[in-house]
Design an enzyme around this catalytic site. Structure first.
Site, mmCIF file in Angstrom:
data_model
loop_
_atom_site.group_PDB
_atom_site.id
_atom_site.type_symbol
_atom_site.label_atom_id
_atom_site.label_comp_id
_atom_site.label_asym_id
_atom_site.label_seq_id
_atom_site.Cartn_x
_atom_site.Cartn_y
_atom_site.Cartn_z
ATOM 1 N N CYS B 48 -13.136 -0.202 -6.314
ATOM 2 C CA CYS B 48 -13.235 -1.573 -5.623
ATOM 3 C C CYS B 48 -12.777 -1.189 -4.122
ATOM 4 C CB CYS B 48 -12.560 -2.686 -6.315
ATOM 5 S SG CYS B 48 -10.859 -2.065 -6.533
ATOM 6 N N ASN B 49 -12.238 -0.178 -4.009
ATOM 7 C CA ASN B 49 -11.690 0.115 -2.529
ATOM 8 C C ASN B 49 -12.664 1.180 -1.896
ATOM 9 O OD1 ASN B 49 -9.681 -1.677 -2.246
ATOM 10 N ND2 ASN B 49 -8.151 -0.414 -3.405
ATOM 11 N N HIS B 102 -9.547 15.634 1.608
ATOM 12 C CA HIS B 102 -9.551 14.235 1.271
ATOM 13 C C HIS B 102 -9.995 13.980 -0.111
ATOM 14 C CE1 HIS B 102 -10.994 10.382 2.361
ATOM 15 N NE2 HIS B 102 -11.755 10.246 1.300
ATOM 16 N N SER B 112 -4.856 5.771 -1.278
ATOM 17 C CA SER B 112 -5.160 4.508 -1.859
ATOM 18 C C SER B 112 -4.580 3.255 -1.117
ATOM 19 C CB SER B 112 -4.701 4.419 -3.365
ATOM 20 O OG SER B 112 -5.285 5.430 -4.325
ATOM 21 N N GLU B 117 -0.726 4.651 -6.922
ATOM 22 C CA GLU B 117 -1.187 3.643 -8.020
ATOM 23 C C GLU B 117 -2.091 4.912 -9.085
ATOM 24 O OE1 GLU B 117 -4.596 3.190 -8.432
ATOM 25 O OE2 GLU B 117 -5.766 3.876 -6.512
ATOM 26 N N GLN B 123 -10.345 6.959 -12.289
ATOM 27 C CA GLN B 123 -11.832 6.605 -11.680
ATOM 28 C C GLN B 123 -12.362 7.934 -11.333
ATOM 29 O OE1 GLN B 123 -10.043 3.867 -9.140
ATOM 30 N NE2 GLN B 123 -10.904 1.986 -10.255
ATOM 31 N N GLY B 192 0.515 -22.020 -15.274
ATOM 32 C CA GLY B 192 -0.349 -22.125 -14.284
ATOM 33 C C GLY B 192 -1.583 -21.251 -14.531
ATOM 34 N N GLY B 194 -3.696 -19.418 -12.053
ATOM 35 C CA GLY B 194 -3.955 -19.058 -10.667
ATOM 36 C C GLY B 194 -4.336 -17.412 -10.767
#
Lengths: 264, 442
Positions: B48-49, B102, B112, B117, B123, B192, B194
């Site tokens: 996702c990044n 890299h 990251s 993380e 991944q 909640g 959210g």
């Protein structure tokens, strides 16, 4: 040989304490884990020394305070190692190792006990009394140490300060359970120690209670235990209050022990 | 051989663009890449990044154009509206040593969004595995990625970069671990539905907490969230009863007044026999009254408390990052040396082939002239092979070693010139009996 083993044990306990201190200061898990390992090695050497002592003299001089402290240190250490094997309690080594060192150092430096076999007389009652009472007191000590660390951790969490990276402190629940285990296991042992002591006294001097300082000390300890057991398993108290009472019980016991020694 | 990496990440490209470029199945893209002449080996990493392609190529410029075209034409779907100028500005390139560094930094989670993380290593491993299985990754990229994985392991074991959580959800789990021993027997109450609650729910699940209840003002939303995570859904009217059984409470609902007051907490503690409760209040305004801090068995943390812990943890990670970068630098130099030594491989191979051809040719001539039996022939064959190996051993070893250094290229050139490796047929050895100074024969 026994003296040599005691010096070795003291050195190992001291090393465990230093490693635990390094782990605490540098916030690293590895020294703390190593401290537990070294403490276990010390407990083995300590156990061997007791076994040799028993072989040399079937009536070990455990009525001698330094020797009794050494035995209590061994029981407390073994109980801690069992608990640490079952739960995340390795951080407690920072308190257990120095206490164990002090117990063994007292025995190593205290020299041979006076009195010897005459104090014990015949039969297994005196051995049972000394072993059971010392084990019960050692577990009370362990409950006190677990309570002390619980209070420190509780304070840190209430102040919302983050746990240092790499620190391997036990959870509050693990400390509370350790305290509960120590009290639950220690109280029956001390009770049996008191009973066997009374029977032993009756067989030697014809009376169950003679008002001797050691007897009074045992009763004080038993009363403290009784309060702790009723607080922990009778009324539902906040864990902090239970920890506080364990620490207070341990402190009162230590003061009483010193008082008894002065009187005796 | 050149290494080239082209890609975009959370710093170079906005989320919308990264979303469009994300690759679910890298295999067709990799097949397409290595089918062309520009690329010999390739690995594609899409998270996702980041979306990055690292390739091994003999022609860096062609490969660069091919990779840019891949991003522009193949990865951006038809009509996605990715402007060429914008896309080029969002792409970065790294070559050889920089590309190696890299890859090592990415696998070690130093590049990251949240430094340290844990997900990126898995991944990266998945990306490499996919490339290896479809044949897009060969021995060189294989070696690079294995080196990256071992570097990441070193970084994790030798530094404390990953030890402190920095997201609110992970901080909450970390706090719960400091209070509770065994998550399997604990119960969580999430108030909640959210995004923050969802993240926290996911983190708690990962940590081993299975008994989870979700309470929300809109029961349908609670039900949807609960269904996704195998939790149970409840209305807000059940809160007092749920609180009596909850060990960890995460709350984030709107409302001017806090629902978790001291009276509510006291009643719950009484019902649960003073067993402790961890309250993570991520609501604004706060859902839990700070007055509950006075209760011994309630541990309350609001957003400011959590942010304070997360910031302190992030600062600690930044301090550790400097140590991690040193490890990456050292590992990159090690790999660089190995990679540079590869320059010698074609020359060494060529030289061996050439010398072996001469040996075989001369042996055949000798065998034709002399009437040797089979045993003698075998003995002479072994002898000449041994002679050749012994003569070549020192120069080839030195060529390989010097290839890792700066002067290596000059030595390789010298070897190619001295042994005429760039000539079509090479230089034939002088005929026996000649003085060796005669004209070259080919």
């Amino acid at each position: 040989m026994v003296a040599g083993l005691l010096y070795l044990t003291a050195a190992l306990y001291l090393l465990a304490g230093v490693l635990a201190g390094v782990g605490f200061t540098l916030h690293r898990r590895a020294p703390t884990r190593a401290a537990v390992g070294v403490l276990a090695a010390g407990a083995i050497a300590h156990g061997v020394s007791f076994s040799l002592l028993h072989t040399l003299s079937p009536a070990p001089p455990l009525t001698h305070l330094p020797s009794a402290l050494s035995f209590m240190a061994w029981v407390g250490t073994v109980a801690f190692l069992i608990l640490a094997w079952r739960a995340r309690l390795s951080g407690l080594v920072a308190l257990v190792a120095p206490m164990a060192f002090l117990g063994v150092a007292a025995a190593a430096l205290g020299g041979p006990a006076s009195g010897g076999d005459d104090v014990f007389g015949d039969g297994s009652l005196p051995h049972a009394h000394v072993l059971l009472a010392s084990a019960g007191l050692a577990l009370l000590g362990l409950a006190g140490l677990a309570g002390l660390l619980f209070l420190a951790e509780h304070r840190r969490l209430k102040r919302k300060r983050p746990l240092s990276a790499g620190a391997s402190w036990p959870s509050l629940e693990a400390l509370d359970r350790a305290g509960a285990f120590a009290v639950a296991a220690g109280f029956p042992l001390l009770t049996l120690g008191v009973v066997t002591g009374a029977l032993w006294g009756h067989s030697v001097v014809g009376s169950y209670f003679s008002g001797d300082a050691h007897e009074i000390f045992c009763l004080i300890a038993w009363a403290i235990y009784g309060v702790l057991v009723s607080l922990r398993f009778g009324a539902h108290q906040p864990a902090r209050r239970l920890a506080l009472s364990s620490v207070a019980g341990f402190a009162i016991l230590a003061i009483a022990l010193i008082g008894v020694e002065i009187v005796a | 051989m050149k290494l080239l990496l082209v890609g975009m990440n959370h710093r170079s490209a906005p989320l919308e663009l990264r979303e469009r470029m994300a690759v679910d199945d890298p295999v067709p893209v990799l097949h397409k890449l290595v089918a062309g002449d520009e690329v010999d080996e390739a690995v594609l990493l899409s998270t996702c990044n980041r979306v990055e392609v690292v390739v091994l190529t003999r022609d860096a410029e062609s490969a660069r154009l091919r990779l840019r075209s891949l991003f522009r034409r193949d990865l951006a779907p038809e009509g996605a509206g990715v402007g060429e100028v914008d896309l080029d500005a969002c792409l970065y390139e790294h070559r050889d040593g920089d590309a190696m560094r890299h890859v090592l930094r990415v696998a070690s989670a130093l590049d990251s969004m949240v430094v340290g993380e844990p997900q990126i290593l898995g991944q990266t491993k998945d990306a490499y595995r996919a490339a290896a299985q479809c044949g897009a990754s060969g021995p060189i990229l294989g070696r690079l990625f294995q080196h990256a994985f071992s570097t990441a392991k070193r970084v994790r074991t030798e530094t404390r970069i990953a030890e402190r959580p920095v997201s609110v959800a992970r901080v909450a789990v970390g706090l719960a671990r400091q209070i509770f021993e065994d998550f399997a027997e604990k119960r969580a109450l999430l108030v909640g539905a959210g995004e923050m609650i969802e993240l926290a729910l996911s983190a708690l699940r990962e940590a081993g907490l299975t008994a989870i209840q979700v309470a929300n003002r809109t029961p349908e939303r609670a039900s949807r969230l609960a269904a996704r995570f195998g939790a149970t859904a409840h209305g807000l009217d059940e809160l007092p009863e749920l609180l009596a059984h909850a060990d960890v409470v995460l709350t984030s609902i709107g409302g001017r007044e806090p629902w978790l007051t001291r009276a509510v907490a006291e009643r719950a503690l009484g019902a649960r026999r003073e067993r402790p409760i961890l309250v993570i209040d991520i609501g604004v305004p706060r859902n839990a009254d700070p007055a509950i801090d006075a209760l011994d068995d309630v541990y309350r943390y609001d957003l400011d408390d959590l942010a304070g812990i997360a910031d302190e943890n992030a600062e600690e990670r930044r301090r550790e990052q400097a140590r991690a970068e040193t490890i990456v630098e050292a590992e990159q130099q090690r790999f660089d040396g190995w990679f540079a030594a590869l320059r010698a491989v074609p020359t060494i191979k060529h030289l061996r082939t050439r010398v072996e051809a001469i040996r075989v040719r001369e042996l055949e001539k000798a065998f034709a002239r002399l009437a040797w039996d089979e045993t003698t022939r075998d003995a002479v064959d072994v002898l000449t092979r041994s002679l050749v190996n012994k003569i070549l051993h020192a120069p080839l070893t030195r060529l390989r070693a010097s290839a890792e250094r700066e002067e290596g290229m000059a030595h390789l050139e010298a070897a190619r010139m001295l042994f005429a490796l760039d000539d079509e047929e090479g230089v034939a050895p002088p005929e026996p009996g000649s003085d060796g100074e005669g004209p070259e024969q080919t």
